[in-house]
Enzyme design. Sequence first.
Site, PDB file in Angstrom:
ATOM      1  CB  SER A 265      -0.924   0.001   1.218  1.00 55.23           C
ATOM      2  OG  SER A 265      -0.133   0.019   2.391  1.00 55.23           O
ATOM      3  CB  CYS A 266       3.755   2.285   1.670  1.00 52.66           C
ATOM      4  SG  CYS A 266       2.700   2.548   3.089  1.00 52.66           S
TER       5      CYS A 266
END
Length: 428
Positions: A265-266
């Site tokens: 997600s990053c």
Amino acid sequence: MHISVIGSGYVGTTVTACFADLGHEVTAIDIDEDVVDALNEGRAPIDEPGLEELLATHAGDRLEATTSYDAVSESDVTFLAIGTPSNEDGSIDLTALEAAAEAAGEALADKADRHLVVIKSTVTPTSIGEVLEPAVNRGSNDNPNVEVGMNPEFLREGSAVDDFLTPDKVVFGTNSEWATDQLHAVFDPLLDEHDADVVETDPATASMIKYANNAFLASKISLVNDIGNVCKEFGLDAYEVMAAVGLDDRISEQFLRSGVGWGGSCFPKDVDAIVAAARDEDYDPALLEAAVEINDRQPERLLELLEDHVDPADARIAVLGLAFKPQTDDIRNSRAIPTIETLRNRGAEVVAYDPVAAENMRERFPEIEYADSAASALEGADGAVVVTDWDEFAALDEEFDAMADPVVVDGRRIVERRDGLAYEGLTW
Ligand code: UDX
């Protein structure tokens, strides 16, 4: 200290639980009633080691959750941990965060004491000054008692609680000594127990530190993958090479594992966002763009190695591992997605296995087959690719004998080479 945390997603829930554990009184605020109920009952809305224990210990005592913003003005400091999803062009969408910042401001319009609103979400360097601070001020009718600061978060999925409680560094981005003191009051119980560097800077620099950190780590892996691909061309083992390279203190041994690339997600979202933000300023960040390109290419390389052994058209191919990394069911930007997509485009019949992430992947690819064990995925398969380094794949052995053609291309260096198995490592 009384802290309010707006947003009970991945970061918000973790910091809520950890702040309570540090001895603070914490109120979590979220629009989702199910999440609020879970937190009040001491249940973790996400699966993260140690999180539920902390919530169960502190819920109903130092920790409570609500859908109401009233708690904002009652607290001393407010953290905003709202997601910043990607737009089509990779830039971040601040809509939800801006709305929450304005709502926090509204709740503070009449506050007579000074109050710090801290941005925990990952935002580009201009976001606070140009969008979020104005939103808070708009909401609070320019109440001079309200100030905005930034405190980026560096925790990883799968070790979020531990990462939060044992950081290498904490970053305070503020516009005043008072705001820095407030952040010290929040973090001093942690810093008294755990020795971490404290970086005191302004909010824009704090925002950039987070992007620079993630861009560096993602680029480090892409560089290692680039070097790894070269090693493979020469028939060399990139892991042996990088083990020696990592002995140089200036490089460090961490994040040198080459393979099918980074997801989650990053890294993908943050590298895209800082590239988009730089382009917006008319700067072309060539190295970061190359890091993304190399990452996009690794699943393709995996399949090229497979094609050296088996033509995917009409072949049954097992995909082992669907999560973006082990110990999570998160498939966001998992390298399994482009791998499955390309296999499907080439006419392969895909059978996928992951110990926990299969249900999430089923939503993305409902048409492929999901096996309930690695052994059954391998049974009768014409080839296999390994995308996630789940420990259980290291134990696979005679399961390969049940393949129609025992060919494995390993994207994570987890499967043991053995006789009778055509084994290809991606960069070794
Ligand atoms: C990352 C950062 O580490 C964290 O500081 C930040 O707050 C959020 O992003 P996370 O995405 O949870 O954390 O996972 P991480 O363990 O960093 O792995 C990211 C990706 O890189 C995974 O897909 C992993 O498989 C890959 N990776 C990691 C490699 O390919 N090689 C490595 O050597 C390390």
